[in-house]
Design a protein around this motif. Structure first.
Motif, short mmCIF file in Angstrom:
data_model
loop_
_atom_site.label_atom_id
_atom_site.label_comp_id
_atom_site.label_asym_id
_atom_site.label_seq_id
_atom_site.Cartn_x
_atom_site.Cartn_y
_atom_site.Cartn_z
N ASN A 76 -9.22 10.45 18.08
CA ASN A 76 -10.12 10.76 16.99
C ASN A 76 -9.34 11.42 15.82
O ASN A 76 -8.59 12.37 16.04
CB ASN A 76 -11.19 11.72 17.50
CG ASN A 76 -12.24 12.03 16.46
OD1 ASN A 76 -12.73 11.14 15.78
ND2 ASN A 76 -12.57 13.29 16.32
N GLY A 77 -9.49 10.88 14.62
CA GLY A 77 -8.83 11.47 13.46
C GLY A 77 -7.49 10.86 13.08
O GLY A 77 -6.91 11.24 12.05
N ASP A 78 -6.95 9.95 13.89
CA ASP A 78 -5.69 9.29 13.55
C ASP A 78 -5.87 8.38 12.34
O ASP A 78 -6.98 8.16 11.85
CB ASP A 78 -5.17 8.47 14.74
CG ASP A 78 -4.66 9.34 15.88
OD1 ASP A 78 -4.37 10.52 15.63
OD2 ASP A 78 -4.56 8.83 17.02
N LYS A 118 -9.06 6.91 10.16
CA LYS A 118 -9.03 6.55 8.75
C LYS A 118 -8.22 5.27 8.59
O LYS A 118 -7.17 5.11 9.21
CB LYS A 118 -8.38 7.67 7.92
CG LYS A 118 -9.30 8.85 7.65
CD LYS A 118 -10.39 8.48 6.66
CE LYS A 118 -11.23 9.69 6.27
NZ LYS A 118 -12.29 9.35 5.31
N VAL A 119 -8.69 4.37 7.74
CA VAL A 119 -8.01 3.09 7.55
C VAL A 119 -7.51 2.96 6.11
O VAL A 119 -8.28 3.07 5.15
CB VAL A 119 -8.94 1.91 7.86
CG1 VAL A 119 -8.22 0.59 7.59
CG2 VAL A 119 -9.42 1.97 9.30
N ILE A 120 -6.20 2.74 6.00
CA ILE A 120 -5.57 2.46 4.71
C ILE A 120 -5.03 1.04 4.78
O ILE A 120 -4.30 0.70 5.71
CB ILE A 120 -4.42 3.44 4.42
CG1 ILE A 120 -4.95 4.88 4.33
CG2 ILE A 120 -3.69 3.06 3.13
CD1 ILE A 120 -3.86 5.93 4.32
N SER A 121 -5.39 0.21 3.83
CA SER A 121 -4.93 -1.18 3.86
C SER A 121 -4.18 -1.54 2.60
O SER A 121 -4.56 -1.16 1.49
CB SER A 121 -6.10 -2.14 4.06
OG SER A 121 -7.05 -2.03 3.00
N LEU A 122 -3.08 -2.26 2.78
CA LEU A 122 -2.30 -2.83 1.68
C LEU A 122 -2.49 -4.34 1.77
O LEU A 122 -2.08 -4.96 2.76
CB LEU A 122 -0.82 -2.48 1.80
CG LEU A 122 -0.46 -0.99 1.97
CD1 LEU A 122 1.05 -0.82 2.03
CD2 LEU A 122 -1.05 -0.16 0.86
N THR A 123 -3.14 -4.91 0.78
CA THR A 123 -3.50 -6.33 0.84
C THR A 123 -3.05 -7.06 -0.43
O THR A 123 -2.47 -6.47 -1.34
CB THR A 123 -5.02 -6.50 1.00
OG1 THR A 123 -5.68 -5.82 -0.09
CG2 THR A 123 -5.50 -5.91 2.32
N GLY A 124 -3.35 -8.37 -0.47
CA GLY A 124 -3.08 -9.19 -1.64
C GLY A 124 -4.23 -10.12 -1.88
O GLY A 124 -5.28 -10.02 -1.24
#
Length: 204
Positions: free
Chosen positions: A126-128, A155-161
């Motif tokens: 939880n919290g990662d 938490k989700v951080i996404s690098l997309t195109g």
């Protein structure tokens, strides 16, 4: 006849050199144009999320496919090894696409679509934070991982195109590169990742 051959050779060399020059100029220009469109505020926000969660004792997970897998591995290693201050305590950072034994076994016996979900089930708390890299934003295993993460309070951080694909809809922070050129997208992703890692290291 000899003169004709020499002229043909000269024209081929000239054409070849022009092709190289044109490719270099166009590639650098496209790189520069894409660079100008990056949302700098999202870089700051992504960095702050990672810093806060590391301060709380949480882990950072990374994943991608193909070239993005290599970049995820690279950036995860930056947090563990350190970019500048090698003597600092290493951060808890794990790249999910490097375990070839698990990935080949699980994708063969079950499905490639949930290789990252399975690892998150085993390793995450939880919290990662989960950081995903995807040039299309539509890779099934990445989309599934982000959905699992959000459902389990990561938490989700996404690098997309491209247009961000489905991944942008299951991300807390989506930094999208407004381009359909895979090379330019990946160039921006590694730059963004380096900036985020550098801010994290300097802040902690």
């Amino acid at each position: 006849l000899l003169l004709k051959r020499l002229i043909i050779i000269f024209l081929k060399v000239y054409k070849y050199l022009n092709m190289i020059k044109k490719t270099i100029i166009e590639s650098i220009k496209k790189h520069s144009d894409v660079l100008k469109s990056i949302d700098q505020d999202k870089i700051r926000r992504a960095s702050e999320v990672i810093i806060k969660r590391l301060n709380n004792g949480n882990k950072i997970f990374w994943c991608g496919n193909g070239g993005s897998a290599s970049q995820a591995n690279h950036l995860s290693a930056e947090l563990v090894g350190g970019m500048y201050q090698k003597k600092n305590k290493p951060f808890q950072s794990i790249c999910l696409n490097v375990d070839t034994a698990f990935i080949t076994a699980w994708s063969n016996d079950d499905s490639f679509d949930n290789i990252f979900v399975r690892q998150l089930e085993a390793l995450s708390d939880n919290g990662d934070v989960l950081v995903v890299l995807s040039t299309s934003g539509n890779s099934s295993n990445i989309v599934n991982a982000t959905k699992f993460a959000q459902s389990n309070n990561l938490k989700v951080i996404s690098l997309t195109g491209n247009d961000g694909g489905d991944v942008k809809n299951s991300s807390d922070i989506n930094i999208n590169i407004n381009s359909d050129n895979t090379q330019r997208i990946q160039e921006m992703h590694i730059l963004l990742g380096h900036i985020i890692c550098e801010i994290t290291e300097q802040s902690l």
